[in-house]
Design an enzyme around this catalytic site. Structure first.
Site, mmCIF file in Angstrom:
data_model
loop_
_atom_site.group_PDB
_atom_site.id
_atom_site.type_symbol
_atom_site.label_atom_id
_atom_site.label_comp_id
_atom_site.label_asym_id
_atom_site.label_seq_id
_atom_site.Cartn_x
_atom_site.Cartn_y
_atom_site.Cartn_z
ATOM 1 N N LYS A 46 0.839 -1.199 0.000
ATOM 2 C CA LYS A 46 0.000 0.000 0.000
ATOM 3 C C LYS A 46 0.875 1.251 0.000
ATOM 4 C CE LYS A 46 -3.477 2.368 2.762
ATOM 5 N NZ LYS A 46 -4.420 2.344 3.872
ATOM 6 N N GLU B 147 -4.871 -6.713 14.643
ATOM 7 C CA GLU B 147 -4.325 -5.405 14.264
ATOM 8 C C GLU B 147 -5.416 -4.334 14.362
ATOM 9 O OE1 GLU B 147 -0.769 -4.768 11.385
ATOM 10 O OE2 GLU B 147 -2.524 -4.288 10.194
ATOM 11 N N HIS C 73 -6.265 -33.359 17.223
ATOM 12 C CA HIS C 73 -5.192 -34.231 17.704
ATOM 13 C C HIS C 73 -4.023 -33.435 18.260
ATOM 14 C CE1 HIS C 73 -7.116 -37.862 16.144
ATOM 15 N NE2 HIS C 73 -7.579 -37.041 15.211
ATOM 16 N N GLU D 193 10.442 -4.956 4.386
ATOM 17 C CA GLU D 193 10.491 -6.357 3.961
ATOM 18 C C GLU D 193 10.187 -6.482 2.467
ATOM 19 O OE1 GLU D 193 8.889 -5.103 6.537
ATOM 20 O OE2 GLU D 193 8.860 -6.482 8.251
ATOM 21 N N LYS E 254 9.300 -0.813 14.097
ATOM 22 C CA LYS E 254 9.895 -0.511 12.784
ATOM 23 C C LYS E 254 11.010 0.524 12.931
ATOM 24 C CE LYS E 254 5.680 -1.085 10.006
ATOM 25 N NZ LYS E 254 4.709 -0.414 9.143
ATOM 26 N N GLY F 58 -4.969 -1.868 4.872
ATOM 27 C CA GLY F 58 -4.214 -3.016 4.367
ATOM 28 C C GLY F 58 -4.913 -4.339 4.619
ATOM 29 N N ARG F 59 -5.389 -4.528 5.846
ATOM 30 C CA ARG F 59 -5.998 -5.821 6.202
ATOM 31 C C ARG F 59 -7.410 -5.989 5.635
ATOM 32 N NH1 ARG F 59 -4.768 -2.498 10.284
ATOM 33 N NH2 ARG F 59 -6.399 -1.665 11.630
#
Ligand code: F6P
Length: 539
Positions: free
Chosen positions: A202, A350, A381, A208, A501, A264-265
């Protein structure tokens, strides 16, 4: 939280606190029907919750007292409800198929949305048909999406979920971690001349993503003879930041934009969904949007008593604030939904991981729960023991489908049998008397007894399709919104990710400094930096 309405919930909760789900079901033959609601292809059975009709009324009254109805309208109509960033919140416009205008700052945003989607569709048709050629004239066979957070989790989750609708000859990969291993292992599986990279960010500033994108570009050029013209045939970008995309070297005609009013999400239905559209095709992508839209319309118009996102939101609040539950398990009984819990972690945690209310004060109670889960039956399990007999209360969402895309033998019957039986076991438990009647030795009775009364929701649809997936995502988006309104917090910013950050930038500088840096952190941080510097290869 709205004090009086919440106190009324708590008062009512006291009258039901000691009721067991066994007794509530026995006392009301209509309970399952009473507490079942439907929308957009989904059925929500919420009868296995510690609720009564009176308690539900109080919870609905809490939503009303919190102003939820007005907040929903404010969101859908483009009011700047992301107040700390002074932005509208309009992911719903991305899937607005009603033909209605959506106005932000005096301008209808719908034509821009349609224009980008049409460009995406043309691009996808070219790539999927093979008419888009790579630098050496070969068709594209692999898509590598480079992004992180909302620019990764949505398309990664949805590409996996909708694999049965995908073009199998076009493989999709996702690289998010700055750990080079992630990129390196993907690059080992693809051929440069047949690979299309999508750099999705965005902001186009995320460390990253830019690091991975630069390394991917170097890799591509090193394999295609170093001609920079190759980038235009092998790189596309998805971003709100045109200048930075161009500065990176990606041709503007290969850029697909979106807008600052898409979080973003919440961005999968924007151009961030490009890898998904490439995989399943524009028509299926449209069906996904239809599913989103159907749930949006339901959320906006249905009475709260039958409103799936509102009901899920309020039930979550009951457990987290009324019973002190800390976590919430999402348990999809469909292998294609393996990434759903990770996707919902970002969406929920978030958004609602906040401890400051809208007036800037510390919040009164707890907010966003820890979201976690794994697909059934694997989870059974591994961690279900704790959900059944542990000391913690863990509300669960069971998500399943009547039909499978892989109808092999009786696998699906067995999957569904487990899906249904687990919520029954959690709710009803097993009494000591039942154990004794089975001849369980007295010493083992306490160990083999299940207290039950453990709450869950069941979400069931006919099949996992683009439509039902779109509706499911919108359901959770609006659940999170509902909770944020009741908690009186801002759900659409994420300031909590910033400090790490900034500090990482400083530490990076200190790790890479040629001369021994002066370290002014705490003693632990200083020691870690020195230890890692000591292990760096000497130049
Ligand atoms: O660090 C958090 C975050 O800002 C998320 O909200 C976002 O989805 C992610 O980083 C990626 O951001 P971008 O799409 O700008 O690269």
């Amino acid at each position: 939280m709205q004090h009086d309405a919440w106190q009324a919930v708590l008062q009512e909760l006291e009258t039901t606190r000691n009721s067991h789900l066994r007794d509530l079901f026995a006392a009301d033959p209509r309970r399952a029907a009473r507490f079942t609601a439907r929308a957009a292809g989904w059925t929500l059975d919420y009868s296995k919750n510690r609720i009564t009709p009176r308690l539900m009324k109080r919870l609905i009254a809490l939503a009303e007292a919190s102003g939820l109805r007005a907040e929903i309208e404010a969101m859908f109509t483009g009011a700047p409800i992301n107040a700390t960033e002074n932005r509208a919140v309009l992911h719903t416009a991305l899937r607005n198929l009603s033909g209605e205008r959506v106005v932000v700052d005096g301008r209808d945003v719908m034509p821009d949305i349609r224009e980008v989607r049409a460009r995406m569709a043309t691009f996808c048709d070219h790539v999927r048909s093979g008419s888009w050629r790579g630098h050496t004239g070969r068709p594209i066979r692999a898509i590598v999406n480079i992004g992180i957070g909302g620019s990764d989790l949505g398309p990664a989750m949805a590409c996996e979920a909708l694999k049965p609708f995908s073009k199998r000859s076009l493989r999709c990969f996702f690289v998010s971690n700055v750990d080079a291993t992630h990129l390196a292992e993907v690059l080992r599986q693809v051929k440069a001349e047949q690979t299309l990279f999508i750099v999705a960010s965005k902001t186009f500033t995320t460390q990253e993503t830019l690091t991975n994108a630069l390394s991917a570009r170097d890799w591509l050029l090193s394999r295609l003879g170093g001609d920079p013209a190759a980038v235009a045939r092998h790189f596309a970008a998805v971003s709100t930041n045109r200048e930075r995309v161009v500065a990176f070297g990606i041709a503007p005609e290969n850029m697909f934009g979106f807008w600052d009013w898409v979080g973003g999400r919440y961005s999968l239905p924007s151009a961030i969904g490009l890898p998904l559209m490439l995989s399943i095709g524009p028509r299926n992508f449209e069906k996904l949007l239809k599913g989103y839209h159907a749930m949006d319309v339901h959320f906006r118009t249905a009475p709260f008593e039958r409103n799936l996102p509102v009901l899920l939101g309020l039930l979550g609040i009951l457990y987290h604030n009324g019973y002190g539950a800390e976590t919430h398990a999402v348990l999809p009984y469909d292998q294609y939904l393996a990434r759903l819990p990770a996707y919902l972690q970002q969406l929920d945690m978030e958004s609602n991981g906040k401890s400051t209310d809208r007036q800037g004060r510390p919040v009164g109670g707890t907010t966003g729960p820890v979201i976690w889960g794994e697909p059934g039956t694997n989870g059974q399990h591994a961690f279900y023991q704790l959900i059944h007999q542990g000391t913690r209360l863990i509300p669960c969402d069971f998500i399943g489908f009547c039909r499978s895309h892989n109808p092999l033998g009786d696998h699906h019957d067995k999957l569904l049998a487990n899906f249904i039986a687990q919520s029954e076991a959690l709710a009803m438990g097993k009494t000591a008397a039942a154990c004794r009647a089975e001849g369980v030795p007295e010493a083992l009775v306490p160990h083999k007894t299940f207290a039950g009364n453990r709450p869950s929701n069941t979400l069931l649809a006919d099949a996992l399709t683009p439509r039902t997936l779109g509706a499911l995502i919108a359901l959770y988006e609006h659940k999170v919104f509902t909770q944020g309104v009741v908690w009186n917090i801002f759900s659409f910013d994420q300031w909590g990710v910033e400090l790490g950050k900034v500090l990482a930038g400083r530490v990076l500088h200190e790790l890479q400094a040629a001369a021994e840096p002066e370290l002014n952190h705490d003693a632990s941080t200083n020691a870690l930096i020195l230890r890692c510097r000591g292990a760096r290869p000497r130049a």
